[in-house]
Design a protein around this motif. Structure first.
Motif, PDB file in Angstrom:
ATOM      1  N   PHE A  84       0.834  -1.193   0.000  1.00  0.00           N
ATOM      2  CA  PHE A  84       0.000   0.000   0.000  1.00  0.00           C
ATOM      3  C   PHE A  84       0.873   1.250   0.000  1.00  0.00           C
ATOM      4  O   PHE A  84       1.904   1.272   0.670  1.00  0.00           O
ATOM      5  CB  PHE A  84      -0.861   0.053   1.273  1.00  0.00           C
ATOM      6  CG  PHE A  84      -1.878  -1.042   1.375  1.00  0.00           C
ATOM      7  CD1 PHE A  84      -2.683  -1.365   0.309  1.00  0.00           C
ATOM      8  CD2 PHE A  84      -2.035  -1.724   2.573  1.00  0.00           C
ATOM      9  CE1 PHE A  84      -3.635  -2.360   0.424  1.00  0.00           C
ATOM     10  CE2 PHE A  84      -2.984  -2.719   2.693  1.00  0.00           C
ATOM     11  CZ  PHE A  84      -3.781  -3.037   1.615  1.00  0.00           C
ATOM     12  N   SER A  86       2.122   4.271   1.590  1.00  0.00           N
ATOM     13  CA  SER A  86       2.027   4.483   3.036  1.00  0.00           C
ATOM     14  C   SER A  86       1.412   5.826   3.431  1.00  0.00           C
ATOM     15  O   SER A  86       0.907   5.979   4.530  1.00  0.00           O
ATOM     16  CB  SER A  86       3.401   4.302   3.683  1.00  0.00           C
ATOM     17  OG  SER A  86       4.283   5.202   3.096  1.00  0.00           O
ATOM     18  N   VAL A  90      -6.702   5.183   4.837  1.00  0.00           N
ATOM     19  CA  VAL A  90      -7.506   3.998   4.524  1.00  0.00           C
ATOM     20  C   VAL A  90      -8.701   4.375   3.655  1.00  0.00           C
ATOM     21  O   VAL A  90      -8.968   3.746   2.627  1.00  0.00           O
ATOM     22  CB  VAL A  90      -7.960   3.291   5.823  1.00  0.00           C
ATOM     23  CG1 VAL A  90      -8.933   2.164   5.517  1.00  0.00           C
ATOM     24  CG2 VAL A  90      -6.751   2.758   6.592  1.00  0.00           C
ATOM     25  N   LEU A 124      -2.011   4.495   5.849  1.00  0.00           N
ATOM     26  CA  LEU A 124      -1.756   3.046   5.747  1.00  0.00           C
ATOM     27  C   LEU A 124      -0.423   2.666   6.374  1.00  0.00           C
ATOM     28  O   LEU A 124      -0.295   1.609   6.997  1.00  0.00           O
ATOM     29  CB  LEU A 124      -1.790   2.627   4.275  1.00  0.00           C
ATOM     30  CG  LEU A 124      -3.214   2.673   3.723  1.00  0.00           C
ATOM     31  CD1 LEU A 124      -3.230   2.957   2.255  1.00  0.00           C
ATOM     32  CD2 LEU A 124      -3.927   1.372   4.044  1.00  0.00           C
ATOM     33  N   LEU A 127      -0.548   1.720  10.148  1.00  0.00           N
ATOM     34  CA  LEU A 127      -1.418   0.644  10.653  1.00  0.00           C
ATOM     35  C   LEU A 127      -0.604  -0.559  11.111  1.00  0.00           C
ATOM     36  O   LEU A 127       0.483  -0.821  10.599  1.00  0.00           O
ATOM     37  CB  LEU A 127      -2.377   0.171   9.547  1.00  0.00           C
ATOM     38  CG  LEU A 127      -3.340   1.189   8.954  1.00  0.00           C
ATOM     39  CD1 LEU A 127      -4.232   0.497   7.932  1.00  0.00           C
ATOM     40  CD2 LEU A 127      -4.170   1.859  10.037  1.00  0.00           C
ATOM     41  N   LYS A 132      -3.766  -3.802   8.588  1.00  0.00           N
ATOM     42  CA  LYS A 132      -3.499  -3.725   7.137  1.00  0.00           C
ATOM     43  C   LYS A 132      -4.153  -4.911   6.427  1.00  0.00           C
ATOM     44  O   LYS A 132      -4.742  -4.763   5.364  1.00  0.00           O
ATOM     45  CB  LYS A 132      -1.992  -3.784   6.882  1.00  0.00           C
ATOM     46  CG  LYS A 132      -1.332  -2.441   6.818  1.00  0.00           C
ATOM     47  CD  LYS A 132       0.106  -2.589   6.347  1.00  0.00           C
ATOM     48  CE  LYS A 132       0.899  -1.411   6.847  1.00  0.00           C
ATOM     49  NZ  LYS A 132       2.297  -1.659   7.043  1.00  0.00           N
ATOM     50  N   ASN A 136      -6.903  -5.037   3.514  1.00  0.00           N
ATOM     51  CA  ASN A 136      -6.626  -5.855   2.334  1.00  0.00           C
ATOM     52  C   ASN A 136      -7.801  -6.795   2.030  1.00  0.00           C
ATOM     53  O   ASN A 136      -8.232  -6.934   0.874  1.00  0.00           O
ATOM     54  CB  ASN A 136      -5.375  -6.674   2.707  1.00  0.00           C
ATOM     55  CG  ASN A 136      -4.575  -7.137   1.526  1.00  0.00           C
ATOM     56  OD1 ASN A 136      -4.889  -6.802   0.389  1.00  0.00           O
ATOM     57  ND2 ASN A 136      -3.561  -7.935   1.797  1.00  0.00           N
TER      58      ASN A 136
END
Ligand SMILES: Nc1ncnc2c1ncn2[C@@H]1O[C@H](COP(=O)(O)OP(=O)(O)OP(=O)(O)O)[C@@H](O)[C@H]1O
Length: 235
Positions: A84, A86, A90, A124, A127, A132, A136
């Motif tokens: 992801f 960073s 989210v 992200l 987390l 995470k 996902n």
């Protein structure tokens, strides 16, 4: 649903897949098992078109995947390691994936199911590993594709989230979907899978139900059946 014929893949001198033949007619949960480095992720990525085989044919939903990449829209994929960005929050990631694939409200149900609400405004990169993974999972189950591929889906999940994941997988199966899973957690595999496909030394060593595997290996339980394959073959 998925048909693989005579699939070969090597990385340099490392021959990973050496003639895989696999036909999955559709509907049900299939666990792809094998020791570390046996080629499970390579097989999955070949189905997704992310790894180009040296030889062999793959068809998904009746279409040869080398001809057209549109079939990928019919697959929901949970990668083993999600990369992801960073700095993204989210909620921004969820929005971005919806914009890229298609709009849906399913994210709201999954946010509630996995208790992701408190993390929506977090970046992200900040987390925990388990959170995470929940994000996902949300991104994977948000869409309604007929084929779902989950690479090590249980990684980092706490017990409640694991229960939720198992329910989610069973719900998708009940809708008639095909679900391919790799996992090293034998209790999880035993609980969810209808059939297992065991890869050893680049080939399919066994395909069938867990009870058939126990009979074949003359072992009383699944864990020992898997262990006996590995010790008998010095894997
Ligand atoms: N892009 C790549 N370049 C070079 N070698 C690779 C690449 N991807 C995979 N390999 C090698 O291919 C082999 C199979 O890897 P793969 O990740 O498919 O195994 P796996 O069965 O999924 O393993 P694990 O259970 O550890 O996740 C390994 O030896 C790995 O080092």
């Amino acid at each position: 649903m998925v048909s693989i014929q005579n699939l070969y893949k090597r990385f340099g001198k490392n021959e990973v897949l050496k003639g895989i033949d696999l036909s999955i007619k559709g509907g049900g949960i299939f666990a792809i098992l094998g020791p570390n480095g046996s080629g499970k992720t390579t097989l999955i990525k070949s189905i997704l078109g992310m790894v180009i085989p040296n030889k062999g044919d793959i068809s998904v939903l009746g279409e040869n995947i080398s001809k057209n990449s549109d079939y990928r829209h019919k697959i929901d994929y949970l990668p083993q390691i999600a990369n992801f960005p960073s700095n993204l929050k989210v909620k921004e990631l969820i929005r971005m994936i919806k914009d890229l694939r298609k709009n849906t409200n399913e994210d709201e149900r999954l946010i509630e199911l996995f208790k992701i609400q408190p993390f929506l405004d977090k970046k992200l990169g900040n987390l925990s590993g388990g959170t995470k993974q929940k994000v996902n999972i949300l991104l994977t189950f948000m869409f309604d594709s007929p084929l779902i591929i989950l690479d090590e889906p249980t990684t980092g999940l706490d017990p409640i989230s694991l229960i939720r994941l198992k329910e989610l997988i069973q719900d998708e199966k009940a809708k008639g979907k095909t679900i391919l899973i790799t996992s090293h957690i034998m209790s999880f595999v035993e609980e969810v899978s209808d059939e297992i496909v065991f890869i050893l030394e680049g080939k399919i060593y066994f395909r069938g139900s867990i009870s058939e595997l126990k009979t074949k290996t003359s072992q009383p339980d699944f864990e020992h059946a898997i262990a006996s394959i590995l010790t008998d073959n010095h894997a």
